[in-house]
Scaffold this motif. Sequence first.
Motif, PDB file in Angstrom:
ATOM      1  N   GLU A   1     -21.401  53.955  40.627  1.00 52.21           N
ATOM      2  CA  GLU A   1     -21.203  53.751  39.095  1.00 52.21           C
ATOM      3  C   GLU A   1     -20.555  55.162  38.783  1.00 52.21           C
TER       4      GLU A   1
ATOM      5  N   LYS B   1     -26.278  54.418  31.727  1.00 50.89           N
ATOM      6  CA  LYS B   1     -26.387  54.095  33.211  1.00 50.89           C
ATOM      7  C   LYS B   1     -27.361  53.745  33.415  1.00 50.89           C
TER       8      LYS B   1
ATOM      9  N   SER C   1     -24.482  56.870  41.558  1.00 51.67           N
ATOM     10  CA  SER C   1     -23.861  56.796  40.624  1.00 51.67           C
ATOM     11  C   SER C   1     -22.843  57.902  40.505  1.00 51.67           C
TER      12      SER C   1
ATOM     13  N   THR D   1     -22.359  59.897  38.561  1.00 49.36           N
ATOM     14  CA  THR D   1     -22.576  60.810  37.384  1.00 49.36           C
ATOM     15  C   THR D   1     -22.506  62.573  38.158  1.00 49.36           C
TER      16      THR D   1
END
Length: 311
Positions: A87, A96, A115, A117
């Motif tokens: 992601e 998210k 993720s 992030t």
Amino acid sequence: MIQHTAVVGAGDMGHGFAAHFALHGRDVTLIDHRQSNLEEAEARIREVVAFHDEEGLASASADEVLGRITFTLDRAEGVSDVDFVLETVPEELDLKREVFAALADAAPSDAVLASNTSGIPVTDIAAGNDATDRIVGCHWWYPPYLLEPVEVVRGEATSDATMERTTAFIEDIDREPVVVERDVPGFVWNRVQNAVVRECMHLAAEGVASVEDINTAIRDGYARRTAVIGPFETVDVGGLALYRTVAGNLYPHLSDADEPSDLYDEYLDAGRGGIEDGAGFFEYDVPAREVTRRRDEGLAALQRAIDEQRD
């Protein structure tokens, strides 16, 4: 082995992930909520492959790479038969969480859910999700098709198997995993990067040196040496006793600000938001894409030089 991958988000990072995965023989489904984003991503993937070819880095043609990539607006269908999902949507916790809730429902029950992030704790992203053991941080440096380290971040519930599969995948696609065992905000890279930027802002704001000279000192001094020898190795070379003494003298004078520098607001208020505005801390007389291309050319040249040294 992880073979079929999906990337959620086709922006600056997403197209780079898709290109890198496909260049390394993986099947990729690139997912976005806008068709225009997917079309732009396809064009940028062609540019990435062309750049690799020009720099002697390409392992496949653009047509071969794009032949391994499927573009879709259907997130559920796009992840229905994958081994690994990455992601890369905007850094908004609620967004998210929504994405990962959908991924947990739509992806296979054994798929790794990762993720990209850059700073939100993985544990926060996974909170309330039914697949917390399969959710892992997988934070790449930008641009992902040129920089090797990838942070693999363990959330509080991330299983050993998920960590091992993610780390093995990163290694299989010619990247270097940096295993982050504690899920702290910013992980490793962004904590260090922001500590350096905070001190640079402080020095500029205090009139210690100009923005230009501080930038030169870091780019041509600290960063150039750090590209060859990391901070702990640097301390070893200089000697721990020396560095301990310097630290004791210097630390009380370093910035400990817990708010962003006022310089950000001064420049933003002046309409100098960065290369897209044609100006930030510096002025740019070429398009933003040309600025990033020059950066990429420099990174590729640096990597070749480092590789030659290591050989």
